[in-house]
Design an enzyme around this catalytic site. Sequence first.
Site, short mmCIF file in Angstrom:
data_model
loop_
_atom_site.label_atom_id
_atom_site.label_comp_id
_atom_site.label_asym_id
_atom_site.label_seq_id
_atom_site.Cartn_x
_atom_site.Cartn_y
_atom_site.Cartn_z
N CYS A 165 9.30 43.95 45.88
CA CYS A 165 8.54 42.72 46.12
C CYS A 165 9.19 41.97 47.28
O CYS A 165 10.41 41.85 47.33
CB CYS A 165 8.55 41.86 44.85
SG CYS A 165 7.62 40.33 45.01
N HIS A 213 1.16 37.91 40.65
CA HIS A 213 1.70 36.76 41.40
C HIS A 213 0.83 35.51 41.20
O HIS A 213 1.33 34.39 41.25
CB HIS A 213 1.76 37.08 42.90
CG HIS A 213 3.00 37.84 43.31
ND1 HIS A 213 4.27 37.35 43.14
CD2 HIS A 213 3.15 39.04 43.93
CE1 HIS A 213 5.16 38.22 43.61
NE2 HIS A 213 4.50 39.26 44.09
N HIS A 257 0.18 44.26 40.66
CA HIS A 257 1.37 43.51 41.07
C HIS A 257 0.98 42.20 41.76
O HIS A 257 1.51 41.13 41.45
CB HIS A 257 2.22 44.40 42.02
CG HIS A 257 3.42 43.74 42.60
ND1 HIS A 257 4.71 44.15 42.33
CD2 HIS A 257 3.54 42.69 43.46
CE1 HIS A 257 5.57 43.36 42.98
NE2 HIS A 257 4.88 42.48 43.69
N GLU A 258 0.02 42.29 42.68
CA GLU A 258 -0.39 41.10 43.43
C GLU A 258 -1.10 40.10 42.52
O GLU A 258 -0.90 38.89 42.63
CB GLU A 258 -1.28 41.48 44.62
CG GLU A 258 -0.62 42.37 45.66
CD GLU A 258 0.75 41.89 46.10
OE1 GLU A 258 0.98 40.66 46.17
OE2 GLU A 258 1.61 42.75 46.35
NI NI Z 1 5.44 40.88 44.99
#
Ligand code: NI
Length: 197
Positions: free
Chosen positions: A98, A144, A140-141
Amino acid sequence: MALLKIARMGHPVLLRPAAPIEDPTAEPVRRLIGHMQETMRDADGIGLAAPQVYQSLRLILFLDAEARDEAPGRAPVVLINPEIEPLDDTLELGLEGCLSIPGIRGLVPRHARIGYRGQAPDGQTIEREASGLHARVVQHELDHLNGILFPMRMPDLRQLAFESELRHLAAAVAQAAERAAGEPDAEPDTGEPEADR
Ligand code: NI
């Protein structure tokens, strides 16, 4: 265009749920997307979420499989107000990094196959299915946008390592591949790069 500063783990903006974007076509959104594209390219990332550049908004950028193959002219997918739905129960363990946690990698379980939906910068709806690394990056995004960083998804923090020590994770990576291979229909995702990088 400008390069934006990338927030690092520990900054509260990375732990907050981000707000929906009311008008994907608004000028400030268009500008932010341009800056994020340049920032992601400069950092050599494969994904970037707005909270990582201190904007608590539901906006993500990522390279899908085709875009990754087309370097260096690669154009990331821009997804506004994204939503994800797993297509089945299969989980895959794979390496992630990341841009907000530089120098660190970890093995993270993700849904192997997902559907995702969101808006493009022109306001049109994007709706696609993804698997493998493509599915991993989108998950993953999207995390966030909900204040979740990849170590928070790890069942075993012994599988978190500095890049210089990655070879010591090789056994765990191989085991994950074996397990995946033992499951019908599952592809090992031990691969190369990693969400975000
Ligand atoms: Ni990330």
